[in-house]
Write a protein that holds these residues in place. Sequence first.
Motif, mmCIF file in Angstrom:
data_model
loop_
_atom_site.group_PDB
_atom_site.id
_atom_site.type_symbol
_atom_site.label_atom_id
_atom_site.label_comp_id
_atom_site.label_asym_id
_atom_site.label_seq_id
_atom_site.Cartn_x
_atom_site.Cartn_y
_atom_site.Cartn_z
ATOM 1 N N ALA A 296 0.834 -1.206 0.000
ATOM 2 C CA ALA A 296 0.000 0.000 0.000
ATOM 3 C C ALA A 296 0.869 1.255 0.000
ATOM 4 O O ALA A 296 0.587 2.221 -0.736
ATOM 5 C CB ALA A 296 -0.933 -0.013 1.202
ATOM 6 N N ARG A 297 1.925 1.241 0.815
ATOM 7 C CA ARG A 297 2.802 2.425 0.869
ATOM 8 C C ARG A 297 3.514 2.658 -0.457
ATOM 9 O O ARG A 297 3.740 3.808 -0.861
ATOM 10 C CB ARG A 297 3.840 2.251 1.991
ATOM 11 N N ASP B 266 2.375 1.651 -3.385
ATOM 12 C CA ASP B 266 1.421 1.578 -4.495
ATOM 13 C C ASP B 266 1.832 0.461 -5.461
ATOM 14 O O ASP B 266 1.822 0.631 -6.689
ATOM 15 C CB ASP B 266 1.355 2.923 -5.234
ATOM 16 N N PHE B 267 2.164 -0.681 -4.883
ATOM 17 C CA PHE B 267 2.647 -1.834 -5.654
ATOM 18 C C PHE B 267 1.479 -2.797 -5.874
ATOM 19 O O PHE B 267 0.844 -3.244 -4.917
ATOM 20 C CB PHE B 267 3.772 -2.525 -4.888
ATOM 21 N N ASP B 268 1.211 -3.120 -7.146
ATOM 22 C CA ASP B 268 0.097 -4.000 -7.490
ATOM 23 C C ASP B 268 0.644 -5.314 -8.046
ATOM 24 O O ASP B 268 1.212 -5.331 -9.153
ATOM 25 C CB ASP B 268 -0.787 -3.319 -8.538
#
Length: 810
Positions: free
Chosen positions: A428-429, A431-433
């Motif tokens: 989340a920190r 922004d890794f998908d």
Amino acid sequence: MSALHIALVGPCAPPAGGMANQTAQLAQLLAASGATVELVRSNAPVRPAWLGSMRGLRAMCRLLPYLRALWRAAGRAEIVHVMANSGWSWHLHAAPAIWIGRLRGKAVLLHYHGGEAAPFLARQGKLVTITLARAHAIVVPSAFLARLFGEYGLSALILPNVVDLERFAPGPPVSRDHPLILVCRHLEPVYDHATALRAFSLVRHAVPHARMTIAGEGAELPRLRQLAAALGVAHAVTFAGALDQEGMTRLYRAADAMLNPSLADNLPVSILEALASGVPVVSTNVGGIPCLLEHGTTGLLVAPGDAGAMARQLVAVLHDTEGAQRLRAAGIALASAYTWQYVGPRLLAQYRRLSRLPHPGWYTRLVARPLFLLQQRLKGHAGAALLHELEVSQWLSPAALAQLRLERLRQLLAHAARHVPYYRGLFARLDFDPAKVHDLRDLRCLPILRKADISAQRDAFRSAVAGPLQRCNTGGSSGEPLIFYLGKARVSHDVAAKWRATRWWGVDIGDPEVVVWGSPIELGAQDRWRAWRDRVLRSTLLPAFQMSDVKLDGYLRRLRQLRPSMVFGYPSALSRLARHALAQRVPLDALGTKVVFVTAERLYEEQRKLLATAFGCPVANGYGGRDAGFIAHECPEGGMHLSAEDIIVEIVGQDGQPVPDGTPGAIVVTHLASADFPFIRYATGDVGAISTAPCPCGRGLPLLHSLEGRSTDFVVAHDGTVMHGLALIYILRDIAQVRAFKIVQESLLLTRVLLVCVPPLADDARQRIAAQFKARLGADVAIDIAEVPEIAAEASGKYRYVISKIAPPP
């Protein structure tokens, strides 16, 4: 190779043909390599001669003499090498050879040729694969066939056809008024000579003096003569019949272009011979041809049955002198990769592998199959099934292996994002998908995981859906112990990786094994169940931390009593045992031990030599740890293969960025079976380098080029220079009185040296040691030398030679 006896089964000329020529050439090359080759001809002449013209009757007349010769040759040979093709040839020749080889208890290597394999397997795959699976190894000439076999769950190693560059070489350049186009295939419908003739008739409109020679024989000859006459090119077409290799050599040197019009194909030897002879090739793009030729670079490719396209490409070759010359040069360079110098070592490596295949007794077979499977099921582990999968996947191509790893990586990352608090927050920190990961290199978007990160948030690494977990810890020999957890999936993968590697050396589950291992904590966990399991598996554990002379005497007695197929353990502990055996003149080289397998520490070359001498067998290196898993194992050809199906290894520099292949750096691993407690981009604390060079064994698993050791095996000089501990080890190793030693770098200004010496060192020897240490570490460094009666093992049972308490470079 001098002691190896090979039964080579295949067709021989006459009639000449690609596989017949390969069989004869292979027999000659193997004999020149020192092997004893017994050729079993699958197409022997039929007597009386008139029977030879009747195909069905001819086959039946050949069959019984062939089977008799095959049975006798297989009994004498160590390896049965079967040259195979599709159709009736498979059923009458190849399949019986495989089954007879197995019945005679011999290793069987299947060498499959033929561009018609796809329709053949589509029609009869269920029947054919039963026999294919009985071969101990399958080799094919092209990636096309390797992929095809993979679709049927069969692993095949690519072993290209061999071209003789001494025989097939470019002739002197000649300017000809009547350019010659050559076709070299048997006159059978699958090779589509009819389209070749139609293309030639079109070529004649642009190049009126062009000629065509068709070399080969077959039932299509009358029809093709009629077609040539109907097209009005009969006067310019020569049907040369079947030619021997001398005749073909002359024909290639006379040709200006070669046309291969096949409707189905694999890796035609005729194309390789043409390339080696400097003849530009125009070919259909069927089967394995695109794996061999790159359009516009090494050849010109057209669709099958397209006479117009064939004609246009042939005219281009005949008119464009510079373009034709580029094709010739590229073709000659390509052919150089298909010589015996390149192919031979790969085939001989397969022979060596097959000669080391386990020939287990009834007890080992019982343990390795039903009992091991039962034990794994009782524990809820999947090691038995995974072992089978790994033995197949090790032969995948690098590209196929990369795709497998990518799929498993995406599964691990998706699981971590959903169920592991630490990674849910991290992703989340950043922004890794995970869904956007399309390449293994996308892992670099994540930070490197260090032991301190796990220790600080240990519970956050536990998956919310994890099953029962096993608490583990590293020994702390690097100065930073780690507590972590393993799930059943991770343990299963480690078990499978270990036994796959031992099978490389001819040792199977249930063969007698002695393990020199373990700390007092580990040994205290040996309950009644584990003791019973070890007795059934014939695995004997000897404590590595208890190695007094009295204990070592007992260990030697146990070794001579047990006669283990494999000795497994720390290299330092096993070296200590080997030195004691040599000092006591207790021979260990006649126990029948097949391999000494070492792991968990750096293996020094002097240790390898010592162990090989003492036990009279090869020494195999394994690299890994409790935290990172089994990362790499050494095969008998010397390759240090990564367990790539389970582990992604990155080599990074001090800045955390990847370094070029072959350059040493910090080893960072992602274990793909660690979903219960994920290790993603975990810094092992070790230093090594990656190699992209293939191993002669043929496995697709990538290699560690070098393994330098743990970062704490390096010492730091007073001026900041980093050097491997070997720089100090070499000072002590050559002193006769030194029986054991340990070097501890306490700080930049103090290094302690513990020595076990017999007899004690004189003062001048101590001064020389101190002076040499100062020369490397710095003149202001204090060298504290102490002689002790014994050097104790670490808590883990290992004996570490060098420990640096200075923080290693990142």
